[in-house]
Structures are given as structure tokens and as C-alpha cells.
Scaffold this motif. Structure first.
Motif, short mmCIF file in Angstrom:
data_model
loop_
_atom_site.label_atom_id
_atom_site.label_comp_id
_atom_site.label_asym_id
_atom_site.label_seq_id
_atom_site.Cartn_x
_atom_site.Cartn_y
_atom_site.Cartn_z
N ALA A 12 -6.69 2.32 -1.04
CA ALA A 12 -5.78 2.76 -2.09
C ALA A 12 -5.36 1.58 -2.93
CB ALA A 12 -4.55 3.41 -1.47
N GLN A 13 -5.06 1.84 -4.19
CA GLN A 13 -4.60 0.78 -5.08
C GLN A 13 -3.18 0.40 -4.69
OE1 GLN A 13 -5.19 1.48 -9.25
NE2 GLN A 13 -4.96 -0.70 -9.67
N CYS B 34 -6.94 1.84 3.62
CA CYS B 34 -6.83 3.13 2.94
C CYS B 34 -7.64 3.17 1.65
CB CYS B 34 -5.38 3.43 2.61
SG CYS B 34 -4.24 3.04 3.93
N CYS C 79 0.85 -1.19 0.00
CA CYS C 79 0.00 0.00 0.00
C CYS C 79 0.89 1.24 0.00
CB CYS C 79 -0.91 -0.02 1.23
SG CYS C 79 -1.83 1.52 1.42
N ILE D 186 0.20 4.12 0.87
CA ILE D 186 -0.10 5.05 1.97
C ILE D 186 0.40 4.51 3.31
CG2 ILE D 186 -1.96 6.22 3.24
CD1 ILE D 186 -3.52 6.02 0.43
N PHE E 115 -6.61 -3.73 -3.51
CA PHE E 115 -6.72 -2.48 -2.77
C PHE E 115 -6.42 -2.71 -1.30
CE2 PHE E 115 -9.38 -1.97 -6.50
CZ PHE E 115 -9.04 -0.71 -6.94
#
Ligand SMILES: [Zn+2]
Length: 69
Positions: free
Chosen positions: A23-24, A21, A4, A6, A17
């Protein structure tokens, strides 16, 4: 392996994902760690050649100088 971007949590390749987060995940290449600048073999041959040449010049110079003197 994926990571990740992030929270830097690592996941399996199957994950897309980050569940925290959203996020990808980014692909992490574990096989090739940071490429260290390797000195190519040709470099050492060049050094060897230069040193050999200098030695040869010194040798020839000494022979000529000894012949004159
Ligand atoms: Zn995350």
C-alpha cells in the motif's frame, strides 16, 4: 515519517510503499500533533474587560445609590 494506512507500520520518508501490504504510505506529521483548541489571548482580554465593566457598573451604582440614600 510515513505510515502504512493498513498495518500502521512506520517507515522513513524515503519509503513509498509498505513491503507487506503493497500500500502507498501516508505522510505523518510529527511536528504538529493534534491541535488542541487553544484559548486565544483576546478571549481573556474580553473576559477581563467584561469583568472590569461589571465591576465599574457595580461601583458606579453603589456610588449613586449611596448618594441617594
Ligand atoms: Zn502495511
Amino acid at each position: 515519517m510515513k505510515i502504512c494506512p493498513i498495518c500502521k507500520t512506520k517507515f522513513d520518508d524515503s519509503a513509498e510503499f509498505c513491503p507487506q501490504c503493497k500500500a502507498q504510505l501516508e505522510e505523518v506529521k510529527t511536528a504538529a500533533p493534534q491541535k488542541k483548541e487553544k484559548i486565544p489571548k483576546s478571549f481573556w482580554f474580553t473576559i477581563l474587560g467584561v469583568f472590569g465593566f461589571i465591576l465599574l457598573v457595580i461601583l458606579v451604582y453603589n456610588i449613586i445609590y449611596a448618594g441617594v440614600a
